[in-house]
Design a protein around this motif. Sequence first.
Motif, PDB file in Angstrom:
ATOM      1  N   ARG A  37       0.867  -1.191   0.000  1.00  0.00           N
ATOM      2  CA  ARG A  37       0.000   0.000   0.000  1.00  0.00           C
ATOM      3  C   ARG A  37       0.901   1.238   0.000  1.00  0.00           C
ATOM      4  O   ARG A  37       1.640   1.471   0.958  1.00  0.00           O
ATOM      5  CB  ARG A  37      -0.912   0.009   1.227  1.00  0.00           C
ATOM      6  N   PHE A  38       0.815   2.028  -1.078  1.00  0.00           N
ATOM      7  CA  PHE A  38       1.732   3.151  -1.241  1.00  0.00           C
ATOM      8  C   PHE A  38       1.198   4.427  -0.595  1.00  0.00           C
ATOM      9  O   PHE A  38      -0.009   4.602  -0.417  1.00  0.00           O
ATOM     10  CB  PHE A  38       2.015   3.385  -2.726  1.00  0.00           C
ATOM     11  N   ASP A  39       2.142   5.313  -0.286  1.00  0.00           N
ATOM     12  CA  ASP A  39       1.804   6.569   0.370  1.00  0.00           C
ATOM     13  C   ASP A  39       0.947   7.457  -0.530  1.00  0.00           C
ATOM     14  O   ASP A  39       0.909   7.297  -1.754  1.00  0.00           O
ATOM     15  CB  ASP A  39       3.084   7.307   0.783  1.00  0.00           C
ATOM     16  N   ASP A  40       0.263   8.413   0.083  1.00  0.00           N
ATOM     17  CA  ASP A  40      -0.685   9.269  -0.638  1.00  0.00           C
ATOM     18  C   ASP A  40      -0.026  10.083  -1.747  1.00  0.00           C
ATOM     19  O   ASP A  40      -0.598  10.247  -2.828  1.00  0.00           O
ATOM     20  CB  ASP A  40      -1.375  10.224   0.338  1.00  0.00           C
ATOM     21  N   ILE A  41       1.164  10.592  -1.486  1.00  0.00           N
ATOM     22  CA  ILE A  41       1.818  11.465  -2.472  1.00  0.00           C
ATOM     23  C   ILE A  41       2.185  10.673  -3.721  1.00  0.00           C
ATOM     24  O   ILE A  41       1.885  11.088  -4.853  1.00  0.00           O
ATOM     25  CB  ILE A  41       3.070  12.133  -1.861  1.00  0.00           C
ATOM     26  N   PHE A  42       2.817   9.532  -3.539  1.00  0.00           N
ATOM     27  CA  PHE A  42       3.170   8.722  -4.702  1.00  0.00           C
ATOM     28  C   PHE A  42       1.910   8.228  -5.410  1.00  0.00           C
ATOM     29  O   PHE A  42       1.835   8.231  -6.646  1.00  0.00           O
ATOM     30  CB  PHE A  42       4.044   7.538  -4.298  1.00  0.00           C
ATOM     31  N   SER A  43       0.918   7.811  -4.639  1.00  0.00           N
ATOM     32  CA  SER A  43      -0.329   7.332  -5.232  1.00  0.00           C
ATOM     33  C   SER A  43      -0.980   8.409  -6.078  1.00  0.00           C
ATOM     34  O   SER A  43      -1.490   8.145  -7.181  1.00  0.00           O
ATOM     35  CB  SER A  43      -1.291   6.870  -4.130  1.00  0.00           C
ATOM     36  N   SER A  44      -0.957   9.649  -5.592  1.00  0.00           N
ATOM     37  CA  SER A  44      -1.540  10.758  -6.350  1.00  0.00           C
ATOM     38  C   SER A  44      -0.791  10.993  -7.652  1.00  0.00           C
ATOM     39  O   SER A  44      -1.394  11.290  -8.693  1.00  0.00           O
ATOM     40  CB  SER A  44      -1.527  12.043  -5.507  1.00  0.00           C
ATOM     41  N   SER A  45       0.533  10.843  -7.607  1.00  0.00           N
ATOM     42  CA  SER A  45       1.320  11.042  -8.834  1.00  0.00           C
ATOM     43  C   SER A  45       1.001   9.958  -9.863  1.00  0.00           C
ATOM     44  O   SER A  45       0.959  10.221 -11.068  1.00  0.00           O
ATOM     45  CB  SER A  45       2.813  11.074  -8.518  1.00  0.00           C
ATOM     46  N   VAL A  46       0.750   8.736  -9.396  1.00  0.00           N
ATOM     47  CA  VAL A  46       0.376   7.652 -10.301  1.00  0.00           C
ATOM     48  C   VAL A  46      -0.981   7.947 -10.932  1.00  0.00           C
ATOM     49  O   VAL A  46      -1.182   7.761 -12.141  1.00  0.00           O
ATOM     50  CB  VAL A  46       0.348   6.301  -9.553  1.00  0.00           C
ATOM     51  N   LEU A  47      -1.912   8.429 -10.123  1.00  0.00           N
ATOM     52  CA  LEU A  47      -3.234   8.791 -10.646  1.00  0.00           C
ATOM     53  C   LEU A  47      -3.105   9.855 -11.735  1.00  0.00           C
ATOM     54  O   LEU A  47      -3.713   9.735 -12.811  1.00  0.00           O
ATOM     55  CB  LEU A  47      -4.122   9.301  -9.508  1.00  0.00           C
ATOM     56  N   MET A  48      -2.312  10.874 -11.491  1.00  0.00           N
ATOM     57  CA  MET A  48      -2.143  11.952 -12.477  1.00  0.00           C
ATOM     58  C   MET A  48      -1.497  11.434 -13.755  1.00  0.00           C
ATOM     59  O   MET A  48      -1.867  11.843 -14.863  1.00  0.00           O
ATOM     60  CB  MET A  48      -1.294  13.074 -11.873  1.00  0.00           C
ATOM     61  N   ASP A  49      -0.547  10.503 -13.633  1.00  0.00           N
ATOM     62  CA  ASP A  49       0.180  10.005 -14.803  1.00  0.00           C
ATOM     63  C   ASP A  49      -0.648   9.050 -15.658  1.00  0.00           C
ATOM     64  O   ASP A  49      -0.472   9.005 -16.881  1.00  0.00           O
ATOM     65  CB  ASP A  49       1.466   9.287 -14.356  1.00  0.00           C
ATOM     66  N   PHE A  50      -1.544   8.292 -15.025  1.00  0.00           N
ATOM     67  CA  PHE A  50      -2.223   7.216 -15.751  1.00  0.00           C
ATOM     68  C   PHE A  50      -3.723   7.446 -15.968  1.00  0.00           C
ATOM     69  O   PHE A  50      -4.363   6.662 -16.654  1.00  0.00           O
ATOM     70  CB  PHE A  50      -2.015   5.882 -15.029  1.00  0.00           C
ATOM     71  N   ASP A  51      -4.261   8.508 -15.407  1.00  0.00           N
ATOM     72  CA  ASP A  51      -5.682   8.822 -15.597  1.00  0.00           C
ATOM     73  C   ASP A  51      -5.859   9.512 -16.950  1.00  0.00           C
ATOM     74  O   ASP A  51      -5.978  10.726 -17.038  1.00  0.00           O
ATOM     75  CB  ASP A  51      -6.175   9.712 -14.452  1.00  0.00           C
ATOM     76  N   LYS A  52      -5.875   8.714 -18.009  1.00  0.00           N
ATOM     77  CA  LYS A  52      -5.863   9.255 -19.366  1.00  0.00           C
ATOM     78  C   LYS A  52      -7.102  10.073 -19.704  1.00  0.00           C
ATOM     79  O   LYS A  52      -7.027  11.040 -20.466  1.00  0.00           O
ATOM     80  CB  LYS A  52      -5.722   8.109 -20.385  1.00  0.00           C
ATOM     81  N   ASN A  53      -8.257   9.700 -19.149  1.00  0.00           N
ATOM     82  CA  ASN A  53      -9.481  10.444 -19.465  1.00  0.00           C
ATOM     83  C   ASN A  53      -9.808  11.525 -18.433  1.00  0.00           C
ATOM     84  O   ASN A  53     -10.881  12.130 -18.465  1.00  0.00           O
ATOM     85  CB  ASN A  53     -10.670   9.494 -19.613  1.00  0.00           C
ATOM     86  N   SER A  54      -8.899  11.752 -17.495  1.00  0.00           N
ATOM     87  CA  SER A  54      -8.997  12.853 -16.519  1.00  0.00           C
ATOM     88  C   SER A  54     -10.303  12.846 -15.733  1.00  0.00           C
ATOM     89  O   SER A  54     -10.858  13.910 -15.408  1.00  0.00           O
ATOM     90  CB  SER A  54      -8.833  14.208 -17.231  1.00  0.00           C
ATOM     91  N   ASP A  55     -10.767  11.641 -15.359  1.00  0.00           N
ATOM     92  CA  ASP A  55     -11.978  11.582 -14.542  1.00  0.00           C
ATOM     93  C   ASP A  55     -11.671  11.321 -13.066  1.00  0.00           C
ATOM     94  O   ASP A  55     -12.569  11.053 -12.267  1.00  0.00           O
ATOM     95  CB  ASP A  55     -12.928  10.498 -15.069  1.00  0.00           C
ATOM     96  N   LEU A  56     -10.384  11.448 -12.715  1.00  0.00           N
ATOM     97  CA  LEU A  56      -9.906  11.258 -11.348  1.00  0.00           C
ATOM     98  C   LEU A  56     -10.219   9.860 -10.805  1.00  0.00           C
ATOM     99  O   LEU A  56     -10.360   9.651  -9.613  1.00  0.00           O
ATOM    100  CB  LEU A  56     -10.485  12.331 -10.409  1.00  0.00           C
ATOM    101  N   LYS A  57     -10.308   8.905 -11.725  1.00  0.00           N
ATOM    102  CA  LYS A  57     -10.479   7.497 -11.374  1.00  0.00           C
ATOM    103  C   LYS A  57      -9.569   6.682 -12.281  1.00  0.00           C
ATOM    104  O   LYS A  57      -9.119   7.157 -13.310  1.00  0.00           O
ATOM    105  CB  LYS A  57     -11.935   7.064 -11.559  1.00  0.00           C
ATOM    106  N   LEU A  58      -9.322   5.470 -11.888  1.00  0.00           N
ATOM    107  CA  LEU A  58      -8.518   4.577 -12.709  1.00  0.00           C
ATOM    108  C   LEU A  58      -9.395   3.404 -13.117  1.00  0.00           C
ATOM    109  O   LEU A  58      -9.841   2.619 -12.268  1.00  0.00           O
ATOM    110  CB  LEU A  58      -7.289   4.092 -11.933  1.00  0.00           C
ATOM    111  N   ASP A  59      -9.663   3.314 -14.419  1.00  0.00           N
ATOM    112  CA  ASP A  59     -10.500   2.226 -14.907  1.00  0.00           C
ATOM    113  C   ASP A  59      -9.640   0.978 -15.126  1.00  0.00           C
ATOM    114  O   ASP A  59      -8.429   0.982 -14.895  1.00  0.00           O
ATOM    115  CB  ASP A  59     -11.251   2.622 -16.176  1.00  0.00           C
TER     116      ASP A  59
END
Length: 201
Positions: A37-59
Amino acid sequence: MAFASPALSHPHIFAEARVEIVATDDGMLKELRNVWRFDDIFSSSVLMDFDKNSDLKLDHGELSEIANTIRDSLGDYSYFTFITKDGASSDVAKPEIFNVDFKDNQLLVFFVAKPKTPMKIGGRMTIGVYDPTLYTAIDFAKDEDLVVEGKPFEACTHKVVRPDPDQVIAQNQSNLTEAFFNDPAGTDMGKLFATRLEVTC
């Protein structure tokens, strides 16, 4: 996404971990079931990098891309999984099971690691999960987060070893050269700082 960077020698990514070390009934080391389980800061950076449709979710597709990226990134570092028996190291096979999820704003990684060559339970075994470059800190909050499962382990003793960083530094002062700080993985000293499970049969 960089999970390991030899240029810096102190943690920039933090993860809480659990590993279940499983034996088969016939006495072989079957697999290591990892949960990180990764820390919030790194997790947020992963979300920003991989959320291609910018819906703040990861499909599903985005999560699969993350899983493949992490697995490929960790390949050069034995998937942060280190197994020894009587002092001899065992190579780790590329994990077939490797999944990620994103819950409560944290990245979760689930994967199963196996020794590349079959290993019989016995002798003195050491199992550690750590980043040899010291860029990612893998933390086991409780001793119970490193567990053994399977009848063959009943004949063994096991203990969690948590090295004191100050003591490790004091005992290895002569080895903490510029080369270590430029490339900790190349010196193989990361294991001296790592929490590990020691099993003696």
